[in-house]
Design a protein around this motif. Structure first.
Motif, PDB file in Angstrom:
ATOM      1  N   ASP A 129      62.291  71.350 -48.744  1.00 19.43           N
ATOM      2  CA  ASP A 129      61.417  70.598 -49.647  1.00 19.43           C
ATOM      3  C   ASP A 129      60.934  69.320 -48.962  1.00 19.43           C
ATOM      4  OD1 ASP A 129      59.969  70.200 -51.963  1.00 19.43           O
ATOM      5  OD2 ASP A 129      61.594  69.176 -53.022  1.00 19.43           O
ATOM      6  N   TRP A 130      60.552  69.474 -47.709  1.00 17.85           N
ATOM      7  CA  TRP A 130      60.110  68.358 -46.871  1.00 17.85           C
ATOM      8  C   TRP A 130      58.610  68.400 -46.610  1.00 17.85           C
ATOM      9  CZ3 TRP A 130      63.832  67.175 -42.160  1.00 17.85           C
ATOM     10  CH2 TRP A 130      65.017  66.601 -42.651  1.00 17.85           C
ATOM     11  N   ALA A 131      57.852  69.014 -47.445  1.00 18.50           N
ATOM     12  CA  ALA A 131      56.422  69.188 -47.175  1.00 18.50           C
ATOM     13  C   ALA A 131      55.709  67.873 -46.907  1.00 18.50           C
ATOM     14  CB  ALA A 131      55.762  69.918 -48.343  1.00 18.50           C
ATOM     15  N   ASP A 132      56.126  66.803 -47.584  1.00 15.55           N
ATOM     16  CA  ASP A 132      55.448  65.515 -47.446  1.00 15.55           C
ATOM     17  C   ASP A 132      56.344  64.429 -46.865  1.00 15.55           C
ATOM     18  OD1 ASP A 132      53.050  66.493 -48.699  1.00 15.55           O
ATOM     19  OD2 ASP A 132      54.097  66.369 -50.624  1.00 15.55           O
ATOM     20  N   ILE A 133      57.421  64.829 -46.185  1.00 17.94           N
ATOM     21  CA  ILE A 133      58.394  63.826 -45.745  1.00 17.94           C
ATOM     22  C   ILE A 133      57.893  63.005 -44.565  1.00 17.94           C
ATOM     23  CG2 ILE A 133      59.657  65.256 -44.078  1.00 17.94           C
ATOM     24  CD1 ILE A 133      62.241  63.962 -45.269  1.00 17.94           C
ATOM     25  N   ALA A 134      57.001  63.587 -43.750  1.00 16.12           N
ATOM     26  CA  ALA A 134      56.540  62.906 -42.536  1.00 16.12           C
ATOM     27  C   ALA A 134      55.035  62.699 -42.564  1.00 16.12           C
ATOM     28  CB  ALA A 134      56.934  63.708 -41.302  1.00 16.12           C
ATOM     29  N   ASP A 135      54.571  61.788 -41.719  1.00 15.46           N
ATOM     30  CA  ASP A 135      53.131  61.561 -41.597  1.00 15.46           C
ATOM     31  C   ASP A 135      52.449  62.694 -40.843  1.00 15.46           C
ATOM     32  OD1 ASP A 135      52.728  58.609 -42.568  1.00 15.46           O
ATOM     33  OD2 ASP A 135      54.516  58.569 -41.311  1.00 15.46           O
ATOM     34  N   LEU A 136      53.177  63.280 -39.886  1.00 11.55           N
ATOM     35  CA  LEU A 136      52.634  64.338 -39.041  1.00 11.55           C
ATOM     36  C   LEU A 136      53.720  65.363 -38.753  1.00 11.55           C
ATOM     37  CD1 LEU A 136      50.997  62.039 -36.337  1.00 11.55           C
ATOM     38  CD2 LEU A 136      49.690  63.442 -37.938  1.00 11.55           C
ATOM     39  N   VAL A 137      53.324  66.637 -38.612  1.00  8.54           N
ATOM     40  CA  VAL A 137      54.218  67.674 -38.094  1.00  8.54           C
ATOM     41  C   VAL A 137      53.452  68.413 -36.999  1.00  8.54           C
ATOM     42  CG1 VAL A 137      55.603  67.922 -40.173  1.00  8.54           C
ATOM     43  CG2 VAL A 137      53.536  69.289 -39.934  1.00  8.54           C
ATOM     44  N   LEU A 138      54.111  68.602 -35.853  1.00  5.31           N
ATOM     45  CA  LEU A 138      53.439  69.176 -34.702  1.00  5.31           C
ATOM     46  C   LEU A 138      54.321  70.230 -34.047  1.00  5.31           C
ATOM     47  CD1 LEU A 138      53.110  65.754 -34.533  1.00  5.31           C
ATOM     48  CD2 LEU A 138      51.278  66.499 -33.026  1.00  5.31           C
ATOM     49  N   ALA A 139      53.683  71.318 -33.595  1.00  7.30           N
ATOM     50  CA  ALA A 139      54.371  72.396 -32.898  1.00  7.30           C
ATOM     51  C   ALA A 139      53.552  72.785 -31.674  1.00  7.30           C
ATOM     52  CB  ALA A 139      54.553  73.601 -33.825  1.00  7.30           C
ATOM     53  N   PRO A 140      54.180  73.421 -30.683  1.00  3.01           N
ATOM     54  CA  PRO A 140      53.423  73.871 -29.507  1.00  3.01           C
ATOM     55  C   PRO A 140      52.310  74.829 -29.902  1.00  3.01           C
ATOM     56  CG  PRO A 140      55.794  74.020 -29.125  1.00  3.01           C
ATOM     57  CD  PRO A 140      55.614  73.729 -30.587  1.00  3.01           C
ATOM     58  N   GLY A 141      51.268  74.829 -29.116  1.00  2.00           N
ATOM     59  CA  GLY A 141      50.117  75.688 -29.400  1.00  2.00           C
ATOM     60  C   GLY A 141      48.916  74.833 -29.713  1.00  2.00           C
ATOM     61  N   GLU A 142      48.691  74.600 -30.984  1.00  2.55           N
ATOM     62  CA  GLU A 142      47.557  73.769 -31.396  1.00  2.55           C
ATOM     63  C   GLU A 142      47.646  72.373 -30.805  1.00  2.55           C
ATOM     64  OE1 GLU A 142      45.516  71.952 -35.482  1.00  2.55           O
ATOM     65  OE2 GLU A 142      47.234  73.316 -35.622  1.00  2.55           O
ATOM     66  N   TYR A 143      48.869  71.864 -30.663  1.00  2.00           N
ATOM     67  CA  TYR A 143      49.055  70.495 -30.172  1.00  2.00           C
ATOM     68  C   TYR A 143      49.540  70.461 -28.723  1.00  2.00           C
ATOM     69  CZ  TYR A 143      48.328  69.202 -35.011  1.00  2.00           C
ATOM     70  OH  TYR A 143      47.777  69.041 -36.261  1.00  2.00           O
ATOM     71  N   GLY A 144      49.245  71.496 -27.966  1.00  2.00           N
ATOM     72  CA  GLY A 144      49.556  71.483 -26.548  1.00  2.00           C
ATOM     73  C   GLY A 144      50.848  72.193 -26.220  1.00  2.00           C
ATOM     74  N   ASN A 155      50.011  63.763 -28.603  1.00  3.00           N
ATOM     75  CA  ASN A 155      49.174  64.167 -29.728  1.00  3.00           C
ATOM     76  C   ASN A 155      49.553  63.429 -30.997  1.00  3.00           C
ATOM     77  OD1 ASN A 155      47.012  66.386 -29.611  1.00  3.00           O
ATOM     78  ND2 ASN A 155      48.533  67.098 -28.131  1.00  3.00           N
ATOM     79  N   ALA A 156      50.856  63.180 -31.192  1.00  2.00           N
ATOM     80  CA  ALA A 156      51.283  62.383 -32.347  1.00  2.00           C
ATOM     81  C   ALA A 156      50.684  60.981 -32.276  1.00  2.00           C
ATOM     82  CB  ALA A 156      52.803  62.311 -32.400  1.00  2.00           C
ATOM     83  N   SER A 160      47.936  59.732 -35.067  1.00  2.00           N
ATOM     84  CA  SER A 160      48.423  58.679 -35.966  1.00  2.00           C
ATOM     85  C   SER A 160      47.620  57.394 -35.841  1.00  2.00           C
ATOM     86  CB  SER A 160      49.901  58.377 -35.672  1.00  2.00           C
ATOM     87  OG  SER A 160      50.055  57.860 -34.362  1.00  2.00           O
ATOM     88  N   GLY A 161      46.773  57.311 -34.820  1.00  2.00           N
ATOM     89  CA  GLY A 161      45.958  56.119 -34.646  1.00  2.00           C
ATOM     90  C   GLY A 161      46.670  54.957 -33.988  1.00  2.00           C
ATOM     91  N   ILE A 162      47.864  55.202 -33.454  1.00  5.70           N
ATOM     92  CA  ILE A 162      48.588  54.136 -32.743  1.00  5.70           C
ATOM     93  C   ILE A 162      47.877  53.870 -31.420  1.00  5.70           C
ATOM     94  CG2 ILE A 162      50.822  53.434 -31.806  1.00  5.70           C
ATOM     95  CD1 ILE A 162      50.745  53.833 -34.853  1.00  5.70           C
TER      96      ILE A 162
END
Length: 231
Positions: A129-144, A155-156, A160-162
């Protein structure tokens, strides 16, 4: 050092526990790929899997099985076995949700990364039940590429605009997490003792800090000077 504005956290072994499910899923995948169920080849493969915990699973299978067809077959079996056990075999590392929420409430963005596919990552998040727990979720493939490459962390940063990689902190439980963080140029690249590798292994990989858990990592991050703090 600039104040930390982005925390990039690994999942399995760092924020999520799976009670050895990775190795069990690997054994089924290796059998499906035609590796003998016992003997020197199987033992060597298990050792390699332990040593490369945290890396993209398809890349691990490519190394072990040589041909793309065998690697993809093994990876598909691995992902299916792991996914089938998520609902009963997955739990948060104690204090993980509180640590993530605390960092976000303090103004630190949080990204969750993984060596699993994006589909399996989403299944884990849904199970917790962590669908909204983080600002970003990233996995290999789409994000390199996956770890130990720095792609997911960079990519994070971009998404994230940092504006400075020195404002990034990384946490993981494997030497691959540490190498990824160092290659990305993060100011804090910490290892946690809740997963695959011990303190000596994490330190040898170059960890800037070794913490007992993600809860201690959050305390470390929030103890750093914040932008609004007096100089």
């Amino acid at each position: 050092m600039p104040s930390i504005e982005l925390a990039v956290l690994d999942m399995a072994g760092t924020t999520v526990t799976d009670d050895g499910l990775v190795l069990r899923a690997f054994d089924e995948a290796a059998t499906a790929a035609g590796l003998p169920e016992s003997g020197q080849a199987r033992d060597a493969a298990r050792t390699y899997v332990r040593d490369t915990m945290g890396q993209s699973k398809i890349e691990v299978f490519r190394h072990l099985f040589g041909t793309e067809d065998r690697a993809r077959h093994a990876n598909a079996t691995f992902e299916q076995v792991y996914a089938d056990s998520i609902d009963t075999g997955i739990a948060e590392v104690p204090g993980a949700a509180k640590a993530i929420t605390g960092m976000r409430e303090a103004g630190v963005k949080v990204a969750l990364t993984t060596g699993f596919s994006a589909t399996t990552q989403r299944r884990i998040l849904d199970a917790l039940d962590w669908a909204d727990i983080a600002d970003l979720v990233l996995a290999p493939g789409e994000y390199g590429r996956g770890r130990p490459f720095p792609d997911l962390i960079l990519n994070a940063l971009l998404h994230s605009g940092i504006d400075d990689v020195a404002k990034v902190a990384v946490l993981g439980d494997t030497s691959s997490d540490i190498r990824s963080g160092l290659r990305a140029g993060a100011s804090i690249v910490a290892g946690t003792l809740t997963g695959a590798h011990d303190a000596d292994t994490l330190t040898a990989a170059g960890a800037t800090h070794v913490v007992a858990s993600v809860a201690d990592f959050a305390e470390l991050i929030l103890s750093q000077p914040r932008k609004a703090d007096p100089a």
